[in-house]
Enzyme design. Structure first.
Site, PDB file in Angstrom:
ATOM      1  CB  SER A   1      -0.979  -0.005   1.176  1.00  0.00           C
ATOM      2  OG  SER A   1      -1.949  -0.991   0.954  1.00  0.00           O
TER       3      SER A   1
ATOM      4  CG  ASN B   1     -10.894  -0.778   2.660  1.00  0.00           C
ATOM      5  OD1 ASN B   1     -11.748   0.110   2.683  1.00  0.00           O
ATOM      6  ND2 ASN B   1     -10.338  -1.186   1.535  1.00  0.00           N
TER       7      ASN B   1
ATOM      8  N   GLY C   1     -14.393 -12.050   6.780  1.00  0.00           N
ATOM      9  CA  GLY C   1     -14.440 -10.618   6.490  1.00  0.00           C
ATOM     10  C   GLY C   1     -14.235 -10.303   5.011  1.00  0.00           C
ATOM     11  CB  ALA C   2     -11.859 -11.602   2.482  1.00  0.00           C
TER      12      ALA C   2
ATOM     13  CB  THR D   1      -4.962  -4.549   5.811  1.00  0.00           C
ATOM     14  OG1 THR D   1      -5.085  -5.794   5.160  1.00  0.00           O
ATOM     15  CG2 THR D   1      -3.591  -4.420   6.459  1.00  0.00           C
TER      16      THR D   1
ATOM     17  N   GLY E   1     -15.719 -19.030   1.158  1.00  0.00           N
ATOM     18  CA  GLY E   1     -15.329 -18.339   2.389  1.00  0.00           C
ATOM     19  C   GLY E   1     -16.394 -17.356   2.833  1.00  0.00           C
TER      20      GLY E   1
ATOM     21  CG  LEU F   1     -11.102 -11.420  -2.808  1.00  0.00           C
ATOM     22  CD1 LEU F   1     -11.760 -12.222  -3.916  1.00  0.00           C
ATOM     23  CD2 LEU F   1     -12.049 -11.300  -1.635  1.00  0.00           C
TER      24      LEU F   1
ATOM     25  CG  ASP G   1     -11.458  -4.532   0.786  1.00  0.00           C
ATOM     26  OD1 ASP G   1     -10.432  -3.969   0.362  1.00  0.00           O
ATOM     27  OD2 ASP G   1     -11.576  -4.932   1.954  1.00  0.00           O
TER      28      ASP G   1
ATOM     29  CE  LYS H   1      -9.459  -5.378   5.020  1.00  0.00           C
ATOM     30  NZ  LYS H   1      -9.671  -5.989   3.712  1.00  0.00           N
TER      31      LYS H   1
HETATM   32  P1  ATR Z   1     -10.797 -12.819   6.397  1.00  0.00           P
HETATM   33  O1  ATR Z   1     -11.147 -11.565   7.118  1.00  0.00           O
HETATM   34  O2  ATR Z   1      -9.483 -12.772   5.664  1.00  0.00           O
HETATM   35  O3  ATR Z   1     -11.899 -13.328   5.528  1.00  0.00           O
HETATM   36  P2  ATR Z   1     -11.550 -14.652   8.456  1.00  0.00           P
HETATM   37  O4  ATR Z   1     -12.673 -13.787   8.838  1.00  0.00           O
HETATM   38  O5  ATR Z   1     -10.715 -15.317   9.515  1.00  0.00           O
HETATM   39  O6  ATR Z   1     -10.499 -13.895   7.551  1.00  0.00           O
HETATM   40  O7  ATR Z   1     -12.144 -15.785   7.472  1.00  0.00           O
HETATM   41  C1  ATR Z   1     -11.343 -16.770   6.919  1.00  0.00           C
HETATM   42  C2  ATR Z   1     -12.197 -17.591   5.954  1.00  0.00           C
HETATM   43  O8  ATR Z   1     -11.371 -18.597   5.356  1.00  0.00           O
HETATM   44  C3  ATR Z   1     -13.336 -18.328   6.634  1.00  0.00           C
HETATM   45  O9  ATR Z   1     -14.401 -18.432   5.710  1.00  0.00           O
HETATM   46  C4  ATR Z   1     -12.698 -19.693   6.916  1.00  0.00           C
HETATM   47  O10 ATR Z   1     -13.630 -20.744   7.062  1.00  0.00           O
HETATM   48  P3  ATR Z   1     -14.359 -20.966   8.499  1.00  0.00           P
HETATM   49  O11 ATR Z   1     -15.369 -19.883   8.640  1.00  0.00           O
HETATM   50  O12 ATR Z   1     -14.958 -22.320   8.410  1.00  0.00           O
HETATM   51  O13 ATR Z   1     -13.259 -20.869   9.533  1.00  0.00           O
HETATM   52  C5  ATR Z   1     -11.918 -19.882   5.650  1.00  0.00           C
HETATM   53  N1  ATR Z   1     -10.798 -20.836   5.740  1.00  0.00           N
HETATM   54  C6  ATR Z   1      -9.626 -20.658   6.376  1.00  0.00           C
HETATM   55  N2  ATR Z   1      -8.807 -21.719   6.183  1.00  0.00           N
HETATM   56  C7  ATR Z   1      -9.489 -22.582   5.398  1.00  0.00           C
HETATM   57  C8  ATR Z   1      -9.185 -23.866   4.838  1.00  0.00           C
HETATM   58  N3  ATR Z   1      -8.013 -24.470   5.054  1.00  0.00           N
HETATM   59  N4  ATR Z   1     -10.131 -24.466   4.074  1.00  0.00           N
HETATM   60  C9  ATR Z   1     -11.323 -23.878   3.852  1.00  0.00           C
HETATM   61  N5  ATR Z   1     -11.665 -22.677   4.358  1.00  0.00           N
HETATM   62  C10 ATR Z   1     -10.766 -22.029   5.118  1.00  0.00           C
END
Ligand code: ATR
Length: 277
Positions: free
Chosen positions: A19, A89, A133-134, A64, A130, A218, A105, A68
């Protein structure tokens, strides 16, 4: 005495953040005079660090991982897209001294897909992997492109279902687990899990991507991510990572702060050429 407007990105870890580089390139390109630094701020220090930054006259912050949600709570007021995504963000000082929270984002992602890669999302069947947050930040802006539907698949199914529920009033959105993806097809698959960061992939069935479909991670890295490699194996028309989204979300933040829209293409090209070198 002339003082220079100060901006920063807060995150933890922050060492590898692109950034500061991106915003300095924007400032150079648009003839804006500003300072933009990166500060390592763990979650428990966010409140005091952000307060100190703005009290000392700072004009704007990017936040970040993992800040967030905290930035969302910190803002005095929020844009509608930030409110819906429950993640901020970009923080910006307003004329009355209050702090506005926004989330650029999703706009950054959509601009990268539609303007930089000429992908028309209208009528698309979109799958988001997923529900963290993203994922949350991109659903509203994607729905504005009038896709056919959005499915959110997550390891913890309940989180996907809850997230879909929050956007029901905006379009056709549903949540499910990875097991429910058998025999389904999508035109665009977005990886919003943090699995990429550890070079892992959610379990995805073959045949999930429609002919001429697009994959988009992403996350980004100097090497293709596990998901970008999966997309290539599935014969995706394009299998992209999030470098373009990173630059586009930054451009949107720059516009909020400075009222000037930088040109993103030369910056994306420069960063791309550097990682290929
Ligand atoms: P971010 O803000 O980057 O999205 P987060 O809120 O911690 O971070 O979310 C991480 C996401 O990645 C979640 O959807 C998580 O699934 P869970 O809600 O079941 O925890 C997903 N994730 C992380 N590692 C994973 C893996 N090895 N396989 C599948 N999903 C994964």
């Amino acid at each position: 005495m002339m003082t220079i407007d100060r901006y920063a990105v807060f995150g933890h870890p922050i060492k590898h953040s692109k950034s500061p580089r991106i915003h300095r390139l924007f400032a150079e390109q648009t003839g804006q005079s500003l300072e933009y630094t990166a500060q390592d701020v763990p979650a428990e220090q966010f409140q005091s660090a952000a307060t100190a930054f703005f009290t000392a006259g700072g004009k704007g912050l990017n936040c970040t991982v993992p800040l967030k949600g905290l930035a969302w709570a910190f803002a005095d007021s929020k844009t509608e897209r930030a409110q819906l995504s429950q993640a901020v963000n970009t923080l910006a000082v307003q004329a009355d001294g209050s702090i506005l929270g926004d989330n650029t984002d999703g706009k950054g992602l959509v601009t990268d897909l539609t303007a930089n890669h000429a992908i028309d999302l209208t009528g698309n069947r979109i799958l988001i992997l997923g529900a963290g947050g993203a994922g949350r930040g991109i659903i509203g802006p994607l729905l504005e492109q009038a896709p056919h539907s959005i499915v959110i698949a997550n390891r913890t199914v309940e989180k996907a279902v809850d997230l879909a529920q929050a956007f029901h009033h905006k379009g056709v959105v549903s949540g499910c687990g990875f097991d429910d993806l058998q025999s389904r097809q999508f035109d665009l698959i977005l990886n919003a899990t943090s699995a990429s960061l550890s070079d892992q992939l959610p379990p995805l069935p073959d045949g999930l991507l429609a002919e001429n479909g697009v994959c988009y991670d992403l996350a980004y890295g100097n090497e293709p991510t596990a998901f970008v490699r999966w997309g290539l194996r599935q014969n995706a028309a394009k299998s992209l990572d999030g470098l373009g989204m990173l630059v586009e979300q930054a451009a949107e933040a720059f516009f909020i702060w400075r009222g000037v829209r930088p040109e993103t293409r030369p910056v994306i090209e420069l960063l791309n050429s550097e990682r290929q070198a």
